[in-house]
Design a protein around this motif. Structure first.
Motif, short mmCIF file in Angstrom:
data_model
loop_
_atom_site.label_atom_id
_atom_site.label_comp_id
_atom_site.label_asym_id
_atom_site.label_seq_id
_atom_site.Cartn_x
_atom_site.Cartn_y
_atom_site.Cartn_z
N GLY A 90 -18.19 17.19 16.66
CA GLY A 90 -16.87 16.77 16.22
C GLY A 90 -16.53 15.38 16.73
N PRO A 91 -15.52 14.75 16.13
CA PRO A 91 -15.17 13.38 16.48
C PRO A 91 -14.61 13.24 17.89
CG PRO A 91 -13.56 14.27 14.95
CD PRO A 91 -14.67 15.27 15.05
N GLU A 92 -14.13 14.33 18.49
CA GLU A 92 -13.55 14.26 19.84
C GLU A 92 -14.57 14.63 20.92
OE1 GLU A 92 -10.69 12.85 20.07
OE2 GLU A 92 -10.53 12.82 17.88
N GLU A 93 -15.74 15.12 20.53
CA GLU A 93 -16.74 15.49 21.52
C GLU A 93 -17.45 14.25 22.06
OE1 GLU A 93 -19.18 18.98 20.68
OE2 GLU A 93 -18.00 19.25 18.86
N ARG A 94 -17.95 14.37 23.27
CA ARG A 94 -18.55 13.22 23.93
C ARG A 94 -20.06 13.18 23.70
NH1 ARG A 94 -17.46 9.34 27.44
NH2 ARG A 94 -19.02 8.65 28.93
N LEU A 95 -20.54 12.01 23.35
CA LEU A 95 -21.97 11.78 23.23
C LEU A 95 -22.46 11.07 24.49
CD1 LEU A 95 -22.15 10.45 19.58
CD2 LEU A 95 -23.01 12.63 20.38
N THR A 96 -23.72 11.29 24.81
CA THR A 96 -24.31 10.63 25.97
C THR A 96 -25.54 9.85 25.52
OG1 THR A 96 -23.56 12.39 27.44
CG2 THR A 96 -25.32 10.96 28.25
N VAL A 97 -25.57 8.58 25.91
CA VAL A 97 -26.72 7.72 25.63
C VAL A 97 -27.33 7.32 26.96
CG1 VAL A 97 -27.49 5.55 24.62
CG2 VAL A 97 -25.67 6.85 23.51
N ASN A 98 -28.64 7.40 27.06
CA ASN A 98 -29.35 7.06 28.29
C ASN A 98 -30.31 5.90 28.03
OD1 ASN A 98 -28.28 9.24 29.97
ND2 ASN A 98 -29.47 10.59 28.63
N VAL A 99 -30.44 5.05 29.02
CA VAL A 99 -31.35 3.92 28.93
C VAL A 99 -32.51 4.16 29.89
CG1 VAL A 99 -31.63 1.43 29.13
CG2 VAL A 99 -29.43 2.37 28.46
N GLY A 100 -33.72 4.20 29.33
CA GLY A 100 -34.91 4.28 30.15
C GLY A 100 -35.58 2.93 30.24
N PRO A 101 -36.69 2.83 30.93
CA PRO A 101 -37.38 1.54 31.03
C PRO A 101 -37.91 1.02 29.70
CG PRO A 101 -38.69 3.32 31.99
CD PRO A 101 -37.35 3.89 31.71
N GLU A 102 -38.16 1.92 28.76
CA GLU A 102 -38.76 1.50 27.49
C GLU A 102 -37.97 1.94 26.27
OE1 GLU A 102 -42.73 2.97 27.49
OE2 GLU A 102 -43.45 1.50 28.98
N GLU A 103 -37.02 2.87 26.44
CA GLU A 103 -36.33 3.43 25.27
C GLU A 103 -34.85 3.63 25.54
OE1 GLU A 103 -39.53 6.21 22.93
OE2 GLU A 103 -38.65 7.04 24.76
N LEU A 104 -34.09 3.64 24.43
CA LEU A 104 -32.70 4.11 24.41
C LEU A 104 -32.72 5.52 23.83
CD1 LEU A 104 -30.77 1.03 22.97
CD2 LEU A 104 -30.32 2.10 25.17
N HIS A 105 -32.03 6.44 24.48
CA HIS A 105 -32.04 7.83 24.04
C HIS A 105 -30.62 8.25 23.66
CE1 HIS A 105 -36.04 8.23 25.95
NE2 HIS A 105 -35.51 7.49 26.91
N GLY A 106 -30.47 8.84 22.49
CA GLY A 106 -29.17 9.35 22.08
C GLY A 106 -29.15 9.68 20.61
N PRO A 107 -28.41 10.73 20.21
CA PRO A 107 -28.36 11.11 18.80
C PRO A 107 -27.76 10.00 17.94
CG PRO A 107 -26.69 12.29 20.08
CD PRO A 107 -27.57 11.59 21.06
N GLY A 108 -28.39 9.74 16.79
CA GLY A 108 -27.90 8.73 15.87
C GLY A 108 -28.25 7.31 16.26
N MET A 109 -29.03 7.12 17.33
CA MET A 109 -29.33 5.77 17.80
C MET A 109 -30.12 4.97 16.76
SD MET A 109 -28.89 3.51 20.09
CE MET A 109 -28.01 4.57 21.24
N ALA A 110 -31.07 5.62 16.09
CA ALA A 110 -31.88 4.90 15.10
C ALA A 110 -31.14 4.69 13.80
CB ALA A 110 -33.19 5.66 14.86
N ASP A 111 -30.31 5.65 13.42
CA ASP A 111 -29.63 5.60 12.12
C ASP A 111 -28.16 5.97 12.28
OD1 ASP A 111 -29.07 5.51 9.43
OD2 ASP A 111 -30.02 7.42 8.97
#
Length: 400
Positions: A90-111
């Motif tokens: 839902g629009p009020e739920e929190r997403l979490t994005v993580n940064v690794g040494p080689e990648e960005l991780h998180g839903p919808g990051m590519a598209d």
């Protein structure tokens, strides 16, 4: 202005890594299901304001535009990215994005969080590189792109934007090497079959919507499909039933028709409608169809100056071009006869999953490609477009 040097741009862009990563992180933590992108649009508005852009505005559908003014401003290049993502929260739920040494991780990051982050970062990246074009750069973050919204945001924006746009670049997070310069004719079809079951009817005497749908699919597979020009019917999903032991009253099929030739997808669409009418009359079932998305084929040729420039830039960057038709955002620009391309920025893993990831290092190549392409347009390609090298729109008759 000097000739673009994409490899040098890539080296210099490493020094601005924190600009892109910060925007990607913050955008990635703002949920934006299609039709509910307001949080991301507000973020872009703040970024554009901080970058001292002009003509920042949000239209009534929710699209945002801003202008990086050129030295002369006689021409305008549009850079667009869709703001929505294929998210199930839902629009009020929190997403979490993580940064690794080689990648960005998180839903919808590519598209298409990364593509939108490139849009947000472009003014600061150009300032970092000390680049100013003669042409204006029109930045557009458009909404309602995915699923049944059928690119409504971009279509609305171009229908109402009053000034000329000489060329367009659609930015997607993936995949580096992507080079779309044409679009397929496309029809999405959503078929529903319903049968009537009297209460208390024994299971062996009940009508079964799956069997009716199977009959429809069998007829669809009998439709002659040419291999040249490329045409296909893709059966995407089937849903029916809730239990092991009760014939379902409703069954649903979703499919997509694609073709390079004008009118072919429409012809197949009409044939499928005839099949539904025939099966409905023979089985006393209620079979209906709706078309949530339609596209017309068109584009610019392989030898177009814009395509040639993009291939040369990719060659200098050591990127193998992956040419092919598109059926997404690009189709709306082509329908408006705006010479345009779609490009990708990096590579990805686990698409449409909670642990979707994009590679960081290739992003600098993708950004160098984008900026070099803007410079090439500014350095002469726009002049050739003034001399009549335009996009090839679809046939005026029909919708696919």
């Amino acid at each position: 202005m000097s000739t673009p040097q994409p490899a040098s741009l890539r080296d210099e862009l490493h020094g601005a890594q924190e600009i892109l990563l910060a925007n990607a992180l913050m955008l990635g933590e703002i949920p934006a299901p299609s039709g509910r992108e307001a949080g991301r649009i507000r973020f872009l508005a703040n970024r554009f304001s901080e970058s001292s852009l002009i003509d920042i505005s949000v239209d009534e559908l929710g699209n945002i535009q801003a202008l990086i003014p050129g030295r002369t401003g006689k021409r305008t290049i549009m850079v667009a990215a869709h703001a929505d993502a294929l998210l199930t929260i839902g629009p009020e739920e929190r997403l979490t994005v993580n940064v690794g040494p080689e990648e960005l991780h998180g839903p919808g990051m590519a598209d298409n969080t990364l593509g939108l982050a490139a849009l947000a970062s472009l003014p600061d990246l150009l300032r970092h590189l000390d680049i100013q074009l003669d042409a204006n750069i029109l930045l557009v973050g458009h909404v309602k792109s995915l699923r049944s919204h059928d690119l409504a945001g971009l279509r609305f924006f171009l229908d109402h934007y009053a000034k000329p746009i000489e060329a367009g670049i659609v930015v997607e997070g993936i995949t580096l090497g992507r080079l779309n310069h044409s679009c397929l004719g496309m029809v999405q079809a959503d078929i529903t079959c319903k049968v009537h079951q009297e209460p208390g009817t024994r299971w062996e005497a009940s009508e079964n919507a799956i069997i009716i749908l199977h009959r429809i699919i069998r007829h669809i597979l009998e439709i002659p499909i040419p291999q040249e020009p490329r045409t296909s019917v893709i059966l995407g999903s089937i849903t029916a039933g809730k239990t092991f032991n009760r014939p379902p009253e409703t069954a649903r099929l979703r499919l997509e028709i694609r073709s390079e030739v004008p009118g072919k997808a429409r012809e197949i669409r009409f044939r499928i409608k005839e099949i539904l009418d025939e099966v409905s009359s023979e089985t006393a079932s209620d079979c209906s169809i709706r078309f949530p998305a339609l596209r017309k084929p068109g584009g610019i040729p392989f030898a177009h100056p814009l395509v040639s420039a993009a291939r040369d830039i990719m060659d200098e960057l050591g990127v193998h071009p992956r040419l092919g038709p598109s059926y997404s955002d690009l189709s709306i620009l082509i329908a408006k006869e705006i010479p345009s391309l779609t490009i990708g920025l990096t590579t990805a893993r686990n698409l449409n999953e909670a642990d979707e990831s994009v590679a960081i290092e290739p992003i600098f190549t993708g950004l160098a490609q984008l900026i070099a392409l803007l410079q090439s347009l500014d350095n002469g390609i726009l002049t050739s477009l003034d001399n009549g090298v335009l996009a090839s729109p679809a046939e005026p008759d029909g919708d696919a």
